[in-house]
Write an enzyme that holds these catalytic residues in place. Sequence first.
Site, short mmCIF file in Angstrom:
data_model
loop_
_atom_site.label_atom_id
_atom_site.label_comp_id
_atom_site.label_asym_id
_atom_site.label_seq_id
_atom_site.Cartn_x
_atom_site.Cartn_y
_atom_site.Cartn_z
N HIS A 213 27.97 42.12 1.63
CA HIS A 213 28.34 42.13 3.04
C HIS A 213 28.37 43.58 3.52
O HIS A 213 28.52 44.50 2.71
CB HIS A 213 29.72 41.49 3.24
N GLU B 42 30.58 45.40 4.95
CA GLU B 42 31.78 46.18 4.60
C GLU B 42 31.73 46.59 3.12
O GLU B 42 32.10 47.70 2.76
CB GLU B 42 33.05 45.36 4.85
N CYS C 282 35.48 39.12 6.18
CA CYS C 282 35.83 37.89 5.46
C CYS C 282 36.88 38.24 4.40
O CYS C 282 37.11 39.41 4.12
CB CYS C 282 34.58 37.29 4.81
N CYS D 135 35.79 40.81 1.76
CA CYS D 135 35.75 42.19 2.25
C CYS D 135 37.15 42.73 2.52
O CYS D 135 37.43 43.89 2.21
CB CYS D 135 34.88 42.26 3.50
ZN LIG Z 1 32.61 39.90 3.92
#
Ligand SMILES: [Zn+2]
Length: 151
Positions: free
Chosen positions: A50, A52, A80, A83
């Site tokens: 992801h 991040e 999420c 993260c």
């Molecule tokens: Zn994430």
Amino acid sequence: MDYMKLAVDKTIEWMNENIGGPFGAAVVRGDEIIAVTGNRVIADTDPSQHAEMAAIREACQRLGTTDLSDCVIYATCEPCPMCVSVIIWSGIKEVYYCNTAEDAHKHGFSDLHLRDYLTGKDKSVLKMVKVPAREDCDYLFEHFHRLKENK
Ligand SMILES: [Zn+2]
């Protein structure tokens, strides 16, 4: 400096190159830009990439530390739970985000199943099994302490 715009621009650039989805992030220390990334899930064939996560990995490598407690992170979308976990592990204490988890859900990028699992609302998505205690697993902590003492 508009750090969110940097993350947006990188996200568009990487989406155009089929590197990842519509998410970006920037790690910033004071007024210094440490890392700006998009999502890398597709290019790296890695569900953990992801934006991040990619930004934190890049920032840690660039600074040579796992401690980003003097940094903040800008994310184009609400991070999420994975993260959020890594943001906390890295010591970052401030997150600025724009799009929400509900916005992402509407566009087919839902993390609601993960949120539901973690809040205990729906445990059916993952079976977690505690196996009986084992000496070899237990030894790992002992080995860690032995190594630490010998340093
Ligand atoms: Zn994430």
